[in-house]
Design a protein around this motif. Sequence first.
Motif, short mmCIF file in Angstrom:
data_model
loop_
_atom_site.label_atom_id
_atom_site.label_comp_id
_atom_site.label_asym_id
_atom_site.label_seq_id
_atom_site.Cartn_x
_atom_site.Cartn_y
_atom_site.Cartn_z
N THR A 25 8.75 -12.50 -10.94
CA THR A 25 7.32 -12.19 -11.13
C THR A 25 6.53 -12.48 -9.86
OG1 THR A 25 6.99 -14.40 -12.07
CG2 THR A 25 7.38 -12.59 -13.63
N PRO A 26 6.89 -11.90 -8.73
CA PRO A 26 6.18 -12.24 -7.48
C PRO A 26 4.74 -11.75 -7.42
CG PRO A 26 7.70 -10.43 -7.13
CD PRO A 26 7.99 -10.97 -8.49
N VAL A 230 11.42 -2.25 -10.21
CA VAL A 230 10.30 -3.05 -10.71
C VAL A 230 10.82 -4.06 -11.73
CG1 VAL A 230 8.09 -3.01 -11.92
CG2 VAL A 230 8.72 -1.12 -10.37
N PRO A 231 10.87 -5.36 -11.40
CA PRO A 231 11.25 -6.35 -12.41
C PRO A 231 10.28 -6.27 -13.58
CG PRO A 231 11.28 -7.32 -10.21
CD PRO A 231 10.62 -5.97 -10.08
N ALA A 232 10.80 -5.98 -14.77
CA ALA A 232 9.92 -5.59 -15.88
C ALA A 232 10.13 -6.42 -17.14
CB ALA A 232 10.11 -4.11 -16.19
N ASN A 233 10.83 -7.55 -17.06
CA ASN A 233 10.92 -8.41 -18.24
C ASN A 233 9.55 -8.89 -18.67
OD1 ASN A 233 13.68 -8.21 -18.46
ND2 ASN A 233 14.10 -10.38 -18.06
N HIS A 234 8.67 -9.15 -17.70
CA HIS A 234 7.30 -9.57 -17.99
C HIS A 234 6.39 -8.35 -17.87
CE1 HIS A 234 3.51 -11.69 -17.96
NE2 HIS A 234 4.14 -12.85 -18.15
N LYS A 235 5.75 -8.01 -18.97
CA LYS A 235 5.00 -6.75 -19.01
C LYS A 235 3.81 -6.75 -18.05
CE LYS A 235 6.33 -5.95 -23.83
NZ LYS A 235 5.86 -5.78 -25.23
N ASN A 239 3.10 -4.12 -14.83
CA ASN A 239 1.88 -3.34 -14.66
C ASN A 239 1.18 -3.64 -13.34
OD1 ASN A 239 2.37 -2.31 -17.22
ND2 ASN A 239 0.99 -3.75 -18.23
N LEU A 240 1.10 -4.92 -12.99
CA LEU A 240 0.44 -5.32 -11.75
C LEU A 240 1.19 -4.79 -10.53
CD1 LEU A 240 -0.55 -8.95 -12.71
CD2 LEU A 240 -2.15 -7.17 -12.00
N MET A 241 2.51 -4.87 -10.57
CA MET A 241 3.28 -4.41 -9.42
C MET A 241 3.12 -2.92 -9.21
SD MET A 241 7.36 -4.84 -8.62
CE MET A 241 8.11 -3.93 -7.26
N ALA A 243 0.63 -0.99 -10.24
CA ALA A 243 -0.75 -0.71 -9.83
C ALA A 243 -0.93 -0.99 -8.34
CB ALA A 243 -1.72 -1.54 -10.66
N ARG A 244 -0.41 -2.11 -7.87
CA ARG A 244 -0.51 -2.44 -6.44
C ARG A 244 0.24 -1.43 -5.59
NH1 ARG A 244 -2.74 -7.26 -5.33
NH2 ARG A 244 -2.96 -8.78 -7.03
N LEU A 245 1.39 -1.01 -6.06
CA LEU A 245 2.18 -0.03 -5.31
C LEU A 245 1.42 1.29 -5.18
CD1 LEU A 245 4.76 1.08 -4.03
CD2 LEU A 245 5.67 1.43 -6.33
N LEU A 246 0.84 1.77 -6.26
CA LEU A 246 0.13 3.04 -6.22
C LEU A 246 -1.09 2.96 -5.31
CD1 LEU A 246 0.27 4.14 -9.97
CD2 LEU A 246 1.56 5.09 -8.06
N ILE A 247 -1.80 1.85 -5.37
CA ILE A 247 -2.97 1.71 -4.51
C ILE A 247 -2.56 1.68 -3.04
CG2 ILE A 247 -4.78 0.06 -3.82
CD1 ILE A 247 -5.06 -0.55 -6.85
N LYS A 248 -1.47 1.00 -2.73
CA LYS A 248 -0.97 0.99 -1.35
C LYS A 248 -0.63 2.41 -0.90
CE LYS A 248 2.52 -0.81 1.79
NZ LYS A 248 2.71 0.52 2.41
N VAL A 249 0.07 3.15 -1.76
CA VAL A 249 0.45 4.52 -1.41
C VAL A 249 -0.79 5.38 -1.17
CG1 VAL A 249 1.50 6.63 -2.33
CG2 VAL A 249 2.69 4.43 -2.56
N LEU A 250 -1.79 5.26 -2.03
CA LEU A 250 -3.01 6.06 -1.87
C LEU A 250 -3.77 5.66 -0.62
CD1 LEU A 250 -3.98 6.10 -5.62
CD2 LEU A 250 -3.69 8.16 -4.23
N ARG A 251 -3.83 4.37 -0.32
CA ARG A 251 -4.48 3.94 0.93
C ARG A 251 -3.76 4.53 2.13
NH1 ARG A 251 -5.17 -2.51 -0.41
NH2 ARG A 251 -7.13 -2.39 -1.58
#
Length: 270
Positions: A25-26, A230-235, A239-241, A243-251
């Motif tokens: 969960t980084p 995407v480590p996804a055991n923790h929901k 979601n946060l990972m 969301a951050r990835l998509l924002i980085k890509v869009l930037r």
Amino acid sequence: MTRLKHYRVKPDAPFRLADIDPGETPFLPAEEHHQRESLELLADELDHWQNLLHAEGRRKLLLVLQGTDTSGKDGTIRWVFSRTSPLGVRVAAFKAPTDEERAHDFLWRCHAVVPRAGEIAVWNRSHYEDVLVPWVEGWIGKAELRRRYAQINDFERLLAETGTVLVKCMLHIDKEEQRKRLQARLDDPSKHWKFSMGDLAARQKWDAYQQAYEHAIAATSTAHAPWYIVPANHKNHRNLMIARLLIKVLRDMKISLAPPNPAYAGLKVQ
């Protein structure tokens, strides 16, 4: 955002799915209320970038979500895109092929739902189902599997060369987490609609599917269409990972709007 690089599968490099712990969960704040606050802020920012992408009207973004049953594809879409306009985000779900779809090549149904200019498209499962299920079930052999990998790479290169930015995410959960989630669906009558006996049949082939994912990801993670695990055991972490990835890509797309229209200068609405 440097931590995202750790989860990006490098082209032509050794890759083992087992090397990434599904319980990591980084990207997760310690306090749950901070987790929700962070996601709300990221969802708002994603809406901002989606508006700019739509206004630019040239390029597109395609998010591919893959994962075993209960890995959280629906939940990802619900939370990550909770603030974005439905006019700029389109979701397509890929289920078992229909008779019409089986009458064409396996990529035929994908072309119809690629994103339009200025749009974000989200695929809940995707063309990768056609190199996972048929292989595990023994419907295709090694030669056909290699052909499909090559055809997928060609298809994704076509999309990239015509203005589509691709982000592919494998939602990675472990077998025990899947057991808990399936049991929760069984224990709650209001969630029975989410359960299928086929889920149990696929679970019996867990190791085969994990291996199939590993091979498919290694064969199709490219510079223009990368895979992220995407480590996804923790929901909330999932979601946060994403969301951050998509924002980085869009930037990184450095979206630019057209210059102001000089005809509008000084114009007053009466």
